[in-house]
Design an enzyme around this catalytic site. Structure first.
Site, PDB file in Angstrom:
ATOM      1  N   ALA A   1       0.738  -1.079  -0.121  1.00 54.93           N
ATOM      2  CA  ALA A   1      -0.023  -0.051   0.022  1.00 54.93           C
ATOM      3  C   ALA A   1       0.845   1.237   0.096  1.00 54.93           C
ATOM      4  O   ALA A   1       1.941   1.255   0.426  1.00 54.93           O
ATOM      5  CB  ALA A   1      -0.949  -0.018   1.156  1.00 54.93           C
ATOM      6  N   ASP A   2       0.366   2.282  -0.495  1.00 58.70           N
ATOM      7  CA  ASP A   2       0.895   3.602  -0.324  1.00 58.70           C
ATOM      8  C   ASP A   2      -0.019   4.549  -0.248  1.00 58.70           C
ATOM      9  O   ASP A   2      -0.987   4.792  -0.849  1.00 58.70           O
ATOM     10  CB  ASP A   2       1.822   3.954  -1.717  1.00 58.70           C
ATOM     11  CG  ASP A   2       2.575   5.015  -1.498  1.00 58.70           C
ATOM     12  OD1 ASP A   2       3.641   5.122  -0.874  1.00 58.70           O
ATOM     13  OD2 ASP A   2       2.338   6.288  -2.076  1.00 58.70           O
ATOM     14  N   THR A   3       0.034   5.599   0.646  1.00 58.18           N
ATOM     15  CA  THR A   3      -0.772   6.542   0.817  1.00 58.18           C
ATOM     16  C   THR A   3      -0.183   7.820   0.632  1.00 58.18           C
ATOM     17  O   THR A   3       0.864   8.245   0.780  1.00 58.18           O
ATOM     18  CB  THR A   3      -1.234   6.730   2.360  1.00 58.18           C
ATOM     19  OG1 THR A   3      -1.685   5.323   2.662  1.00 58.18           O
ATOM     20  CG2 THR A   3      -2.029   7.837   2.463  1.00 58.18           C
TER      21      THR A   3
END
Length: 196
Positions: free
Chosen positions: A75-77
């Protein structure tokens, strides 16, 4: 959970918030981290495209070392204000600049997530709008001094003091802002596991 027995789930993250959120779904998982993954993106990408690109890039780094019965979650935010992407600050000055940028405004928090096995992958992105009250210089400085904004996109944690005093409204998933859109992730995992 019985429905998630098809694969051994691996969370590819060191984030204590992501670990806590995934554990909250009642899913058994282990963590694995590969350091030094390039998190850059082409200048032509915008918003959700950036978060998806980075989550896929992270996923590709893990595939070569995966076992056939493993499913890796990457994941990447990112935080976006207008067309500006706010990543993780490296210095107090960068954190101060980012907090000034979101002060008194609405910004977008986007998390790109990729589910991958050795055979296939699936990606999705979730976006949440966060409205912030105007922050004073002393409030921003106090937060930077007493908390750790350097491992957080946009230099803040919504679950911390600055979220308590600053957030006036949220449109979308709160958990996405914390770091992992768990409701959507749960649904996507169910669909992924039922694949034949």
């Amino acid at each position: 959970m019985k429905s998630f027995d098809r694969y051994r789930i691996v969370l590819a993250s060191n984030s204590p918030r992501r670990k806590e959120l995934l554990a909250g779904l009642g899913i058994e998982f282990t963590t694995r981290v590969i350091d030094g993954i390039d998190e850059s993106w082409p200048a032509s990408l915008k918003g959700q495209e950036i978060a998806l690109h980075i989550s896929r890039k992270k996923s590709q780094a893990y595939v070569a070392g995966m076992q056939p019965d493993e499913l890796v979650i990457t994941a990447d935010t990112i935080v976006c204000v207008d067309d500006r992407v706010l990543g993780k600050p490296h210095t107090p000055e960068q954190a101060r600049d980012m907090l000034h940028a979101i002060s008194g405004r609405c910004h977008e928090v986007i998390t790109g997530v990729t589910l991958a096995t050795v055979e296939r992958n699936r990606s999705f992105a979730v976006s949440t709008k966060v409205h912030f009250d105007t922050l004073s210089d002393s409030e921003i400085d106090w937060y930077i001094e007493h908390y750790s904004p350097f491992d957080k996109a946009g230099a803040y944690g919504i679950q911390e003091w600055i979220g308590y005093i600053g957030v006036t409204a949220i449109e979308g998933s709160y958990f996405n802002v914390v770091g992992l859109p768990v409701q959507r992730l749960y649904r996507e995992l169910k669909e992924f596991m039922n694949y034949n």
